[in-house]
Design an enzyme around this catalytic site. Structure first.
Site, PDB file in Angstrom:
ATOM      1  N   ASP A  35      16.271  22.890 -79.281  1.00 24.28           N
ATOM      2  CA  ASP A  35      16.264  21.974 -78.146  1.00 24.28           C
ATOM      3  C   ASP A  35      15.180  22.400 -77.158  1.00 24.28           C
ATOM      4  O   ASP A  35      15.141  23.558 -76.743  1.00 24.28           O
ATOM      5  CB  ASP A  35      17.637  22.015 -77.480  1.00 24.28           C
ATOM      6  CG  ASP A  35      17.916  20.811 -76.603  1.00 24.28           C
ATOM      7  OD1 ASP A  35      16.983  20.035 -76.312  1.00 24.28           O
ATOM      8  OD2 ASP A  35      19.073  20.652 -76.205  1.00 24.28           O
ATOM      9  N   LYS A  65      14.025  19.119 -80.608  1.00 22.68           N
ATOM     10  CA  LYS A  65      14.752  17.979 -80.054  1.00 22.68           C
ATOM     11  C   LYS A  65      14.379  17.842 -78.590  1.00 22.68           C
ATOM     12  O   LYS A  65      14.293  18.824 -77.869  1.00 22.68           O
ATOM     13  CB  LYS A  65      16.261  18.167 -80.174  1.00 22.68           C
ATOM     14  CG  LYS A  65      17.033  16.927 -79.679  1.00 22.68           C
ATOM     15  CD  LYS A  65      18.509  17.178 -79.593  1.00 22.68           C
ATOM     16  CE  LYS A  65      18.916  17.978 -78.393  1.00 22.68           C
ATOM     17  NZ  LYS A  65      18.679  17.318 -77.089  1.00 22.68           N
ATOM     18  N   GLU A  67      14.839  14.931 -75.087  1.00 18.06           N
ATOM     19  CA  GLU A  67      15.610  13.828 -74.532  1.00 18.06           C
ATOM     20  C   GLU A  67      14.706  12.726 -74.003  1.00 18.06           C
ATOM     21  O   GLU A  67      13.575  12.980 -73.619  1.00 18.06           O
ATOM     22  CB  GLU A  67      16.494  14.342 -73.388  1.00 18.06           C
ATOM     23  CG  GLU A  67      17.491  15.375 -73.808  1.00 18.06           C
ATOM     24  CD  GLU A  67      18.309  15.913 -72.640  1.00 18.06           C
ATOM     25  OE1 GLU A  67      18.166  15.431 -71.501  1.00 18.06           O
ATOM     26  OE2 GLU A  67      19.110  16.840 -72.880  1.00 18.06           O
ATOM     27  N   GLU A 134      24.492  10.570 -77.615  1.00 23.64           N
ATOM     28  CA  GLU A 134      25.519  11.361 -76.939  1.00 23.64           C
ATOM     29  C   GLU A 134      26.273  10.519 -75.920  1.00 23.64           C
ATOM     30  O   GLU A 134      25.667   9.833 -75.094  1.00 23.64           O
ATOM     31  CB  GLU A 134      24.900  12.575 -76.249  1.00 23.64           C
ATOM     32  CG  GLU A 134      25.948  13.455 -75.594  1.00 23.64           C
ATOM     33  CD  GLU A 134      25.431  14.793 -75.104  1.00 23.64           C
ATOM     34  OE1 GLU A 134      26.211  15.501 -74.429  1.00 23.64           O
ATOM     35  OE2 GLU A 134      24.270  15.148 -75.380  1.00 23.64           O
TER      36      GLU A 134
END
Length: 167
Positions: A35, A65, A67, A134
Site C-alpha cells: 500500500d 496499491k 487510493e 471498501e
C-alpha cells in the site's frame, strides 16, 4: 493501527518498505501488494513512480496499491507504463478519512454510486489490474465487479467481489 494510531496517515514509506520486505522473505506463492502511504503518490505521477519503484525494488512487492479515482488515473498510468502492476482503491479510502467525515459506507446516494462506478472504470482504463472496493453497499459492489474486466477485492462490500479482505 498495529502501532496504536487511529488511522494510517502517519505511516511512512520507509516503514512500509521495511514491513513489505519482511513479508516478502516469508512469502512463497502469494501476490504481494504494498500500500502506498499518504503523500507518497498525491504530489505528482513522477513522485508516485519513484516511490512505487522503491516498494518493488527495496520492499520486494509485486504490485502497489493506491487510493482514488479521477485524481489518481494519471498516476496509475505512469506507474503501469513502467511495468509496475497497480491495484486501485475506491469507496472508503482511508487516506481521505478526514475529507469523508470518518470511516463510513460510501456510495449510498445515486450520484455517489455513479461516480464510484466511473472512477473504478477510469482506474482500470489507466492500467489498474485490480480494484479494491471498501465499505461499499453490496449491490453497488456487484455492479462495479460486473462492469470491470479485472478482479475486485471487497472490504465490507458484500460477497459478489472476486475476493475479499477481512479486517
Amino acid at each position: 493501527v498495529v502501532q496504536g494510531h487511529a488511522d494510517s496517515l502517519s505511516v511512512t514509506l520507509d516503514e512500509v518498505i521495511y514491513h513489505t520486505r519482511l513479508v516478502a522473505r516469508g512469502s512463497r506463492r502469494a501476490l504481494l501488494v504494498a500500500d502506498m502511504p499518504f503523500m507518497t503518490y498525491q504530489v505528482s505521477p513522477q513522485q508516485a513512480l519513484e516511490n512505487a519503484g522503491r516498494l518493488i525494488k527495496e520492499g520486494g512487492a509485486h504490485a502497489v496499491k493506491l487510493e482514488g479515482g479521477v485524481r489518481s488515473a494519471a498516476t496509475v498510468a505512469a506507474i503501469t507504463a513502467a511495468d509496475i502492476p497497480v491495484m486501485g482503491h475506491v469507496g472508503l479510502t482511508p487516506q481521505s478519512v478526514h475529507q469523508l467525515g470518518g470511516f463510513k459506507v460510501q456510495g449510498r446516494q445515486e450520484a455517489e454510486a455513479q461516480r464510484m462506478m466511473e472512477e473504478a472504470q477510469m482506474l482500470e482504463q489507466a492500467g489498474a489490474g485490480m480494484i479494491v472496493l471498501e465499505a461499499v453497499p453490496a449491490a453497488l459492489a456487484k455492479q462495479i465487479a460486473a462492469a470491470l474486466r479485472g478482479p475486485t477485492i471487497g472490504i465490507g462490500a458484500g460477497v459478489d467481489c472476486h475476493g475479499q479482505v477481512l479486517v
